[in-house]
Design a protein around this motif. Structure first.
Motif, short mmCIF file in Angstrom:
data_model
loop_
_atom_site.label_atom_id
_atom_site.label_comp_id
_atom_site.label_asym_id
_atom_site.label_seq_id
_atom_site.Cartn_x
_atom_site.Cartn_y
_atom_site.Cartn_z
N GLU A 9 5.76 3.31 -7.96
CA GLU A 9 5.80 3.23 -6.50
C GLU A 9 4.61 2.41 -6.02
N ASP A 10 4.89 1.33 -5.30
CA ASP A 10 3.81 0.53 -4.72
C ASP A 10 3.51 1.12 -3.33
N ALA A 11 2.46 1.93 -3.30
CA ALA A 11 2.09 2.63 -2.06
C ALA A 11 0.84 1.98 -1.44
N SER A 12 0.71 0.67 -1.65
CA SER A 12 -0.44 -0.04 -1.08
C SER A 12 -0.54 0.12 0.43
N HIS A 13 0.61 0.37 1.08
CA HIS A 13 0.62 0.53 2.54
C HIS A 13 0.53 1.99 2.97
N ALA A 14 0.54 2.92 2.02
CA ALA A 14 0.90 4.29 2.42
C ALA A 14 -0.05 5.39 1.95
N HIS A 27 5.19 -10.07 7.89
CA HIS A 27 5.19 -9.40 6.59
C HIS A 27 6.62 -9.07 6.20
N TYR A 28 7.20 -9.71 5.28
CA TYR A 28 6.75 -10.84 4.50
C TYR A 28 7.92 -11.82 4.39
N ILE A 29 7.67 -13.00 3.88
CA ILE A 29 8.76 -13.92 3.52
C ILE A 29 9.46 -13.31 2.29
N PHE A 63 -2.07 2.06 -5.43
CA PHE A 63 -2.70 1.83 -4.13
C PHE A 63 -3.59 0.59 -4.18
N SER A 64 -3.81 -0.01 -3.02
CA SER A 64 -4.75 -1.13 -2.89
C SER A 64 -5.82 -0.74 -1.88
N PHE A 65 -7.04 -1.17 -2.16
CA PHE A 65 -8.14 -0.91 -1.22
C PHE A 65 -8.71 -2.21 -0.65
N PRO A 111 9.80 0.67 -5.99
CA PRO A 111 9.94 0.75 -4.54
C PRO A 111 8.58 0.56 -3.87
N VAL A 112 8.61 0.14 -2.61
CA VAL A 112 7.38 -0.05 -1.83
C VAL A 112 7.50 0.82 -0.58
N ASP A 113 6.45 1.55 -0.25
CA ASP A 113 6.46 2.36 0.99
C ASP A 113 6.08 1.43 2.13
N ALA A 167 -9.79 -3.02 -10.47
CA ALA A 167 -10.39 -4.10 -9.68
C ALA A 167 -9.67 -4.41 -8.38
N ASN A 168 -8.36 -4.25 -8.36
CA ASN A 168 -7.57 -4.52 -7.15
C ASN A 168 -6.17 -3.94 -7.32
N GLY A 169 -5.39 -3.99 -6.26
CA GLY A 169 -4.05 -3.42 -6.30
C GLY A 169 -3.12 -4.18 -7.24
N THR A 170 -3.33 -5.49 -7.33
CA THR A 170 -2.51 -6.31 -8.21
C THR A 170 -2.74 -5.93 -9.67
N ALA A 171 -4.01 -5.72 -10.03
CA ALA A 171 -4.34 -5.27 -11.39
C ALA A 171 -3.71 -3.90 -11.66
N ALA A 172 -3.73 -3.04 -10.65
CA ALA A 172 -3.12 -1.70 -10.78
C ALA A 172 -1.63 -1.82 -11.08
N LEU A 173 -0.95 -2.73 -10.37
CA LEU A 173 0.49 -2.95 -10.61
C LEU A 173 0.73 -3.52 -12.00
N HIS A 174 -0.12 -4.47 -12.40
CA HIS A 174 0.01 -5.08 -13.73
C HIS A 174 -0.12 -4.01 -14.82
N GLU A 219 -12.60 -5.38 -2.73
CA GLU A 219 -11.41 -5.44 -3.56
C GLU A 219 -11.33 -4.11 -4.29
N GLY A 220 -10.13 -3.67 -4.61
CA GLY A 220 -10.01 -2.42 -5.36
C GLY A 220 -8.59 -1.90 -5.33
N GLY A 221 -8.31 -1.05 -6.29
CA GLY A 221 -6.98 -0.45 -6.35
C GLY A 221 -7.00 0.75 -7.28
C1 LIG Z 1 -2.07 -5.41 -0.74
C2 LIG Z 1 -0.87 -5.23 -1.54
C3 LIG Z 1 -0.85 -5.39 -2.93
C4 LIG Z 1 -1.97 -6.01 -3.72
O1 LIG Z 1 -3.17 -5.44 -3.55
P1 LIG Z 1 -4.53 -6.27 -3.81
O2 LIG Z 1 -5.53 -5.19 -3.80
O3 LIG Z 1 -4.68 -7.25 -2.72
O4 LIG Z 1 -4.40 -6.92 -5.15
C5 LIG Z 1 0.32 -5.07 -3.61
N1 LIG Z 1 1.40 -4.65 -2.97
C6 LIG Z 1 1.44 -4.51 -1.63
C7 LIG Z 1 2.69 -4.01 -1.00
C8 LIG Z 1 0.31 -4.81 -0.88
O5 LIG Z 1 0.37 -4.69 0.45
#
Ligand SMILES: *Cc1c(COP(=O)(O)O)cnc(C)c1O
Length: 401
Positions: free
Chosen positions: A155-160, A329-331, A181-183, A129-131, A57-64, A193-195
């Motif tokens: 690996e949180d590659a939401s940016h990459a 990006h980010y506090i 990944f996050s979409f 780690p986050v890219d 459903a989203n990137g957060t769900a993917a991480l969870h 929304e998506g991941g």
């Molecule tokens: C966008 C993002 C997420 C979360 O993705 P959503 O699809 O908004 O839930 C997680 N980690 C990073 C680094 C992001 O930039």
């Protein structure tokens, strides 16, 4: 004065082909859990060079789900970076485990493997780690630490999406056990929304697929034995499904990804060239010195020198008054009230993260940003330094003398 053409810091690019692809699915019987989900998963896996992909459903769900598949639970620790979106460390909390923040490398803004190493304890089970901004983290070093201590690498590659290490593609899981990944519309491609999660492990793949839909499993054997209606809930899962029409959008977007990335990289090169000549007030983003491919989800300008009259805050406000949106990006996550309370006031020592946070400003970068738009951003940053609210130029001269 209102501006006719405000420039956002980011935005999606959707065209008539995308809209048509979504419309075609909406006209069928399958608007969720249909064939487009499998097709999208196969396309993502192929693009990244991974064996499996699971779309959610989203990137957060993917991480969870990745945190749960990794086996994170109460009493465990997971090491991550404080300079990321909240979702990275929140996923650790969702699983009941404790996030531990390792400082970043001041130049790359990615998690510093030496800091990770120092924080490993008997409780550590995973590292996330986050890219960051689209520059791949030092994954070979992270993998080495993980192997030595038996850690799972998420690996949180939401940016990459589309990024590359020196050897191999982000998402190939050459170094990570699972890559997320996050979409979301500001990311490289969008499904609204998506991941998704990519992995080369059949075990993780099966777990992720079950957890995505209530932990329910259907096997051919069981259906044969009990009847066609039969299903078994084997774990406490969720409804984290994505829809078929979202995956149709994702498939259509994925075809354009190479063009999107080329556009982002071109904008970054123009910014780099312009800002590099504007003096020692500015620090341009770290270049990918080891042959990685930086895909510039964000363009991180930094005010390496600041005064009361020439500060990040004043630049942010000045750009806004000229119709240019920027963002920070980010506090650092440990500064958030919720996390402060969680750590009951215990001081988290990440001097590089704090210093980075005080300097950083993300400038507009997205595939639809026109050349004139880039010129405008460069112009107003230059004006700010010379004559704008900041009056940096006069100070800059004294500094050079
Ligand atoms: C966008 C993002 C997420 C979360 O993705 P959503 O699809 O908004 O839930 C997680 N980690 C990073 C680094 C992001 O930039």
């Amino acid at each position: 004065m209102p501006h006719m053409t405000n420039i956002p810091y980011s935005r999606q690019r959707i065209d008539a082909v995308d809209i048509k692809a979504v419309g075609r699915v909406l006209a069928t019987d399958w608007i969720t859990q249909g064939p487009k989900i499998d097709e999208f998963e196969r396309a993502i896996a192929r693009f990244c060079g991974a064996r499996y992909a699971v779309a959610v459903a989203n990137g957060t769900a993917a991480l969870h789900l990745a945190a749960l598949a990794a086996g994170l639970k109460k009493g465990d620790e997971a090491i991550t970076t404080p300079i990321t979106f909240l979702a990275t460390s929140n996923a650790v909390l969702y699983a009941g485990a404790t996030p531990v923040f390792a400082d970043i490398d001041y130049d790359t803004v990615n998690i510093d493997p030496d800091c990770v190493k120092k924080l490993v304890t008997r409780k550590t089970k995973a590292v996330l780690p986050v890219d960051f901004a689209g520059l791949p983290a030092d994954m070979p070093a992270i993998r080495k630490i993980a192997d030595r201590h038996g850690l799972v690498v998420i690996e949180d590659a939401s940016h990459a999406l589309g990024g590359e290490y020196r050897h191999g593609k982000v998402g190939s899981c050459r170094y990570a056990d699972m890559t997320v990944f996050s979409f979301h519309p500001v990311k490289h491609i969008t499904t609204g929304e998506g991941g998704c999660i990519t992995t080369n492990s059949k075990t993780y793949y099966d777990q992720l697929r079950a957890l995505r839909t209530h932990g329910v499993v259907k096997t051919a054997d069981a259906l044969q034995k009990h009847g066609g209606w039969y299903y078994e809930m084997q774990a406490l899962g969720f409804n984290y499904r994505i829809t078929d029409f979202q995956c149709a959008l994702g498939l259509s977007q994925l075809k354009k990804l190479p063009g999107f990335i080329a556009a982002r990289r071109k904008i970054a090169r123009r910014y780099d060239a312009a800002f590099a000549t504007m003096g020692n007030w500015l620090k341009i983003p770290a270049q990918a010195i080891h042959g990685e491919k930086h895909v510039y989800h964000l363009y991180l300008l930094r005010l390496a020198r600041q005064t009361a009259k020439c500060s990040r805050r004043l630049l942010y406000e000045y750009l806004k008054s000229q119709g240019v949106s920027s963002q920070v990006h980010y506090i650092p996550i440990y500064r958030q009230p919720y996390y402060r309370k969680l750590f009951s006031g215990r001081k988290i020592h990440c001097p590089n993260a704090d210093r980075y946070y005080s300097e950083a400003l993300s400038l507009p970068i997205y595939p639809g940003l026109s050349s004139a738009g880039v010129d405008k951003v460069i112009h107003w940053v230059g004006r700010f330094l010379k004559t704008g609210a900041g009056e940096c130029a006069a100070k800059s001269r004294t500094c050079h003398e």
